[in-house]
Design a protein around this motif. Structure first.
Motif, PDB file in Angstrom:
ATOM      1  N   HIS A  28       0.899  -1.185   0.001  1.00 36.25           N
ATOM      2  CA  HIS A  28       0.137   0.056  -0.003  1.00 36.25           C
ATOM      3  C   HIS A  28       0.727   1.050   0.012  1.00 36.25           C
ATOM      4  O   HIS A  28       0.705   2.146  -0.606  1.00 36.25           O
ATOM      5  CB  HIS A  28      -0.775  -0.100   1.219  1.00 36.25           C
ATOM      6  CG  HIS A  28      -1.898   1.282   1.327  1.00 36.25           C
ATOM      7  ND1 HIS A  28      -1.366   2.342   2.200  1.00 36.25           N
ATOM      8  CD2 HIS A  28      -2.794   1.668   0.769  1.00 36.25           C
ATOM      9  CE1 HIS A  28      -2.265   3.262   2.229  1.00 36.25           C
ATOM     10  NE2 HIS A  28      -3.050   3.009   1.329  1.00 36.25           N
ATOM     11  N   ASN A  29       1.904   1.273   0.705  1.00 35.08           N
ATOM     12  CA  ASN A  29       2.536   2.372   0.876  1.00 35.08           C
ATOM     13  C   ASN A  29       3.844   2.689  -0.345  1.00 35.08           C
ATOM     14  O   ASN A  29       3.749   3.726  -0.863  1.00 35.08           O
ATOM     15  CB  ASN A  29       3.716   2.483   2.060  1.00 35.08           C
ATOM     16  CG  ASN A  29       2.832   2.527   3.422  1.00 35.08           C
ATOM     17  OD1 ASN A  29       1.820   2.938   3.202  1.00 35.08           O
ATOM     18  ND2 ASN A  29       3.295   2.154   4.524  1.00 35.08           N
ATOM     19  N   SER A  31       2.730   1.890  -3.213  1.00 36.53           N
ATOM     20  CA  SER A  31       1.904   2.409  -4.186  1.00 36.53           C
ATOM     21  C   SER A  31       1.355   3.797  -3.978  1.00 36.53           C
ATOM     22  O   SER A  31       1.209   4.404  -4.916  1.00 36.53           O
ATOM     23  CB  SER A  31       0.498   1.493  -4.102  1.00 36.53           C
ATOM     24  OG  SER A  31      -0.700   1.794  -4.747  1.00 36.53           O
ATOM     25  N   SER A  32       1.220   4.176  -2.784  1.00 40.15           N
ATOM     26  CA  SER A  32       0.861   5.693  -2.535  1.00 40.15           C
ATOM     27  C   SER A  32       1.777   6.588  -3.311  1.00 40.15           C
ATOM     28  O   SER A  32       1.745   7.451  -3.707  1.00 40.15           O
ATOM     29  CB  SER A  32       0.795   5.844  -1.074  1.00 40.15           C
ATOM     30  OG  SER A  32      -0.191   4.860  -0.523  1.00 40.15           O
ATOM     31  N   THR A  35       2.086   6.279  -6.990  1.00 37.80           N
ATOM     32  CA  THR A  35       0.988   7.226  -7.525  1.00 37.80           C
ATOM     33  C   THR A  35       1.221   8.615  -7.177  1.00 37.80           C
ATOM     34  O   THR A  35       0.824   9.302  -8.309  1.00 37.80           O
ATOM     35  CB  THR A  35      -0.479   6.458  -6.710  1.00 37.80           C
ATOM     36  OG1 THR A  35      -0.273   5.047  -6.889  1.00 37.80           O
ATOM     37  CG2 THR A  35      -1.594   7.068  -7.138  1.00 37.80           C
ATOM     38  N   ALA A  36       1.535   9.048  -6.082  1.00 36.50           N
ATOM     39  CA  ALA A  36       1.773  10.365  -5.892  1.00 36.50           C
ATOM     40  C   ALA A  36       2.872  11.031  -6.958  1.00 36.50           C
ATOM     41  O   ALA A  36       2.481  12.128  -7.205  1.00 36.50           O
ATOM     42  CB  ALA A  36       2.149  10.535  -4.234  1.00 36.50           C
ATOM     43  N   TYR A  39       0.977  11.279 -10.283  1.00 34.72           N
ATOM     44  CA  TYR A  39      -0.076  12.022 -10.687  1.00 34.72           C
ATOM     45  C   TYR A  39       0.212  13.557 -10.364  1.00 34.72           C
ATOM     46  O   TYR A  39       0.297  14.567 -11.032  1.00 34.72           O
ATOM     47  CB  TYR A  39      -1.207  11.863  -9.954  1.00 34.72           C
ATOM     48  CG  TYR A  39      -1.956  10.800 -10.647  1.00 34.72           C
ATOM     49  CD1 TYR A  39      -2.759  10.581 -11.804  1.00 34.72           C
ATOM     50  CD2 TYR A  39      -2.220   9.536  -9.834  1.00 34.72           C
ATOM     51  CE1 TYR A  39      -3.287   9.480 -12.391  1.00 34.72           C
ATOM     52  CE2 TYR A  39      -2.800   8.286 -10.359  1.00 34.72           C
ATOM     53  CZ  TYR A  39      -3.384   8.660 -11.411  1.00 34.72           C
ATOM     54  OH  TYR A  39      -3.919   7.504 -12.008  1.00 34.72           O
ATOM     55  N   LEU A  43       7.744  14.989  -6.751  1.00 33.43           N
ATOM     56  CA  LEU A  43       7.578  15.625  -5.402  1.00 33.43           C
ATOM     57  C   LEU A  43       9.150  15.312  -4.745  1.00 33.43           C
ATOM     58  O   LEU A  43       9.726  14.444  -4.842  1.00 33.43           O
ATOM     59  CB  LEU A  43       6.692  14.786  -4.718  1.00 33.43           C
ATOM     60  CG  LEU A  43       5.251  15.039  -5.353  1.00 33.43           C
ATOM     61  CD1 LEU A  43       4.346  14.044  -4.773  1.00 33.43           C
ATOM     62  CD2 LEU A  43       4.645  16.397  -4.901  1.00 33.43           C
ATOM     63  N   ASP A  51       2.963  14.369   3.259  1.00 32.52           N
ATOM     64  CA  ASP A  51       1.298  14.220   2.552  1.00 32.52           C
ATOM     65  C   ASP A  51       1.059  12.828   2.976  1.00 32.52           C
ATOM     66  O   ASP A  51      -0.050  12.419   3.239  1.00 32.52           O
ATOM     67  CB  ASP A  51       1.768  14.098   1.175  1.00 32.52           C
ATOM     68  CG  ASP A  51       1.956  15.510   0.461  1.00 32.52           C
ATOM     69  OD1 ASP A  51       1.647  16.399   1.381  1.00 32.52           O
ATOM     70  OD2 ASP A  51       1.921  15.673  -0.769  1.00 32.52           O
ATOM     71  N   THR A  52       1.862  11.870   3.271  1.00 30.29           N
ATOM     72  CA  THR A  52       1.556  10.518   3.628  1.00 30.29           C
ATOM     73  C   THR A  52       1.362  10.525   5.072  1.00 30.29           C
ATOM     74  O   THR A  52       0.665   9.604   5.603  1.00 30.29           O
ATOM     75  CB  THR A  52       2.526   9.404   3.095  1.00 30.29           C
ATOM     76  OG1 THR A  52       3.578  10.029   3.743  1.00 30.29           O
ATOM     77  CG2 THR A  52       2.478   9.388   1.683  1.00 30.29           C
ATOM     78  N   GLY A  53       2.099  11.149   5.954  1.00 30.49           N
ATOM     79  CA  GLY A  53       2.229  11.100   7.253  1.00 30.49           C
ATOM     80  C   GLY A  53       3.079  10.058   7.723  1.00 30.49           C
ATOM     81  O   GLY A  53       3.230   9.629   9.078  1.00 30.49           O
ATOM     82  N   LEU A  54       3.622   9.413   6.776  1.00 29.06           N
ATOM     83  CA  LEU A  54       4.726   8.350   7.095  1.00 29.06           C
ATOM     84  C   LEU A  54       5.918   8.983   7.875  1.00 29.06           C
ATOM     85  O   LEU A  54       6.345  10.173   7.589  1.00 29.06           O
ATOM     86  CB  LEU A  54       5.120   7.620   6.016  1.00 29.06           C
ATOM     87  CG  LEU A  54       4.066   6.766   5.429  1.00 29.06           C
ATOM     88  CD1 LEU A  54       4.296   6.034   4.245  1.00 29.06           C
ATOM     89  CD2 LEU A  54       3.290   5.737   6.498  1.00 29.06           C
TER      90      LEU A  54
ATOM     91  N   ALA B  12      -4.070   8.854  -5.242  1.00 27.78           N
ATOM     92  CA  ALA B  12      -3.595  10.185  -4.816  1.00 27.78           C
ATOM     93  C   ALA B  12      -4.319  11.065  -5.903  1.00 27.78           C
ATOM     94  O   ALA B  12      -5.503  11.289  -5.797  1.00 27.78           O
ATOM     95  CB  ALA B  12      -2.085  10.149  -5.017  1.00 27.78           C
ATOM     96  N   ALA B  17      -2.562   9.750  -0.760  1.00 27.94           N
ATOM     97  CA  ALA B  17      -3.085   8.661  -0.073  1.00 27.94           C
ATOM     98  C   ALA B  17      -2.295   8.555   1.476  1.00 27.94           C
ATOM     99  O   ALA B  17      -1.092   8.721   1.455  1.00 27.94           O
ATOM    100  CB  ALA B  17      -3.195   7.525  -0.242  1.00 27.94           C
ATOM    101  N   ARG B  18      -2.975   8.661   2.468  1.00 23.33           N
ATOM    102  CA  ARG B  18      -2.391   8.491   3.771  1.00 23.33           C
ATOM    103  C   ARG B  18      -1.496   7.244   3.922  1.00 23.33           C
ATOM    104  O   ARG B  18      -2.011   6.070   3.236  1.00 23.33           O
ATOM    105  CB  ARG B  18      -3.478   8.298   4.936  1.00 23.33           C
ATOM    106  CG  ARG B  18      -4.061   9.568   5.380  1.00 23.33           C
ATOM    107  CD  ARG B  18      -3.425  10.696   5.680  1.00 23.33           C
ATOM    108  NE  ARG B  18      -2.537  10.465   6.708  1.00 23.33           N
ATOM    109  CZ  ARG B  18      -1.876  11.447   7.384  1.00 23.33           C
ATOM    110  NH1 ARG B  18      -1.590  12.422   6.685  1.00 23.33           N
ATOM    111  NH2 ARG B  18      -1.254  11.260   8.790  1.00 23.33           N
ATOM    112  N   GLY B  19      -0.389   7.299   4.495  1.00 23.78           N
ATOM    113  CA  GLY B  19       0.371   6.072   4.582  1.00 23.78           C
ATOM    114  C   GLY B  19      -0.449   5.131   5.586  1.00 23.78           C
ATOM    115  O   GLY B  19      -1.164   5.324   6.483  1.00 23.78           O
TER     116      GLY B  19
END
Lengths: 386, 386
Positions: A28-29, A31-32, A35-36, A39, A43, A51-54, B12, B17-19
């Motif tokens: 998931h991460n 992918s995030s 994807t970020a 699009y 970055l 943005d992800t908060g990770l 995104a 998306a949130r991590g």
DNA sequence: GTTAAAATGTTCCCGCAGAAAACATATACC
DNA sequence: GGTATATGTTTTCTGCGGGAACATTTTAAC
């Protein structure tokens, strides 16, 4: 907060949702992040962290893995002028691409589209008669060879075809593409054999909307109705809460066959008063310098939009092809009629806009569809040298 | 396989998306289990293990946590006759409930609905004039007190109201409920103050479909169009790929105002030829013993269904209220007309069915909406003694 | 009736993923 | 040149699920 729950898919029912494991988290991460940058353009790591908060360390590890997978590169930061250590810029690699095929009545086109949305190369062949599926696959093979020579070192995730017609939910079978004369063709298999690549097949309007959503006029909007007027009729598609409307069998979004005049003419589909019959290219051409006739057509378009609004309540109605052209010349009339017919409280007008991407739209949209698997599981989808 | 990607929401765009973290995994798995026993009825641990693909030991830990949270209980297994140690049965606890309120033109109703879908208690008050929001909240408070006395020890997750009208996407504001005369009311705040509970407000048709999806005629189907005929017109809702259609502002699914006859009568909404005007309760009553008139109304219904099919391509069209009654007496005609008008290949007929839940539908649906937060995060939503 | 086999629950240990903190590095500002 | 600030890097820690070994409870076989 609550809004997400209002539409959220509740996992189970007949089938219980799969359990999640630690590697799902990783997937998931990854992918995030991919994807970020896909699009959002390049970055910095710092932005990704925010943005992800990770955690910074986690982002570091994830970006390293994406780089090792050959999906992104890190550049030195641009000079920002801000205090502090400059953050590395993460970019998707341009040599990661997808092939996109668009067989149409008068031409076949194949393009290689990079993961950042750039069309790297394209080949187009005009045809006198609509191509057969075999023609299309043969052209794809030849064009792919040429492109492979032109662009050495390209790594491809797969191919996607945008077909003007009904495509089954299996993303393989062209159920009925009347203008091409294709019926019940497993075009995925045909094309996959020709290209020796994973293939997905989809409806052209769906892919058009996908492209506009990713890189065009519908960026960041997650509820969109799309209407595109072309020689083969009116294609429709919808984005509902950030997801493409697909329907149970894959035939959703056929707004061209929405009944718009109960005493209208017979449509090729057998029904009467379909939008694509009442408002077709010939009628628009015929009305080109007839103000009154244009007004009638514009009113028809407005009625269709109003109907779709009360069904979908979109944030944006996107018009392409000859519908976009009609909107351009009768914008005031259409806006006013739609507002008049709008079911919603009048203060909340819906945006209507033209498509932003030009002739590359279908190639980009199809490529997006091909990239979807990679974006969803960056470590799990192999790249193939073209 | 590919089908999921065809409609998948890509994380995104504007917002990354949130991590995901490890505790997301835990939350997801708790959610999966509670959701499974919620919809699937009692399940054994062994079944949960198989269905989720998680390890026995993991299921054990998760079920223990859900039991400690007071959400499920484990019973001794029923005698199955199979070899091996019998598996414990996991059931949702019946004392976990939600309050559901339905203010309508002629009555207000409040019910307590257990997490297994059972209506535990209900209070109903007939009213001469449509209730004001304050009336409704006051009734809810009183009825809730009575129910609290009747059912000691109930633990409540919150309350939900099913309102016949437009509800904003914030799940709080009743934008316009014409038959009640409510306009721009923050009914969530009113009701939350009266009940001292978390509240969500939603459209009644949406909640009706939610109920049918969870426990009624649409169980397990994930693409559904719902049409319900009532005294206050035709309510519509849709389930699109397992998610409730909501729209950008919350006004999606208003199929009652789909234009069905371009030269039709003026509707209360100001437009002409809306479905709910062409096919309303009075006309149906008037046609009760007039075969030809019934045929006309049935044809109108069929045309509406055909229109919705080409937009949504549903697996199921669900008819409730007087539309269900009309379908019952003209099933053959409606089915035939829909098949005739169907845009899809004729072999693939769409199912049309009546709603299965009776007078409890809205209470159950609203409660479902209230349970959504708990089902999504079983450990994160507090239960309150009623 | 005893024993074996099968299925499930339970316990303990392991690996993996992200968090957090300490440290290293690169920039701007003074 | 020194300091503050922001970010990358490394190390350590915690939480979660997997898996193996063991315990428990049933049916089936003899």
């Amino acid at each position: 907060m609550g809004d997400d729950l209002a539409s959220a898919a509740v996992p189970a029912h007949t089938s219980v949702a799969r359990g999640s494991r630690n590697d799902n988290t990783r997937r998931h991460n990854l992918s995030s992040l991919l994807t970020a940058v896909h699009y959002g353009g390049p970055l910095t790591r710092a932005q990704l962290t925010r943005d992800t908060g990770l955690n910074r360390s986690t982002i570091g590890g994830l970006v390293t893995e994406l780089a090792q997978l050959g999906l992104v590169v890190e550049d030195a930061a641009a000079e920002t002028g801000a205090v502090g250590r400059p953050s590395l810029i993460v970019r998707p690699r341009r040599d990661v691409a997808a092939l996109a095929l668009h067989p149409d009545v008068d031409a076949i086109e194949l393009g290689a589209v990079a993961i950042d949305g750039t069309v790297l190369a394209r080949r187009r062949a005009s045809v006198d008669a609509p191509p057969t599926p075999q023609d299309a696959a043969a052209f794809a093979w030849e064009a792919a060879r040429e492109i492979a020579d032109e662009l050495a070192g390209l790594r491809v995730v797969g191919a996607a075809a945008a077909v003007p017609g009904l495509v089954a939910v299996d993303s393989a079978t062209v159920v009925d593409a009347p203008h091409l004369g294709w019926r019940g063709v497993d075009f995925r298999e045909l094309l996959a054999e020709a290209l020796t690549l994973p293939v997905v097949v989809g409806n052209d309007a769906n892919m058009g909307l996908r492209a506009e959503w990713s890189f065009g006029a519908a960026r960041g909007v997650d509820t969109v109705v799309y209407l595109n007027g072309s020689a083969s009729g009116i294609g429709g598609a919808a984005l509902v809460g950030g997801r493409m409307l697909r329907g149970g069998r894959g035939y959703g979004g056929e707004f061209g066959h929405m009944m718009i005049r109960s005493d209208g003419d017979r449509c090729s589909c057998g029904r009467f008063g379909c939008l694509e019959t009442e408002l077709n290219a010939e009628r628009l051409d015929a009305a080109a310098h007839d103000d009154a006739a244009l007004d009638v057509l514009a009113a028809t378009l407005a009625a269709a939009i109003a109907n779709l609004e009360c069904a979908f309540d979109p944030d944006l109605v996107l018009l392409g092809g000859y519908l976009g052209a009609l909107y351009d010349v009768r914008r005031g009339l259409v806006d006013a009629r739609v507002a008049e017919l709008a079911f919603r409280p009048e203060a909340e007008d819906v945006a209507i806009a033209r498509t932003a991407l030009g002739g590359n739209r279908l190639l980009i949209g199809a490529a997006e569809r091909a990239f979807a698997a990679l974006l969803q599981d960056p470590a799990g989808v192999p790249l193939v040298a073209l």
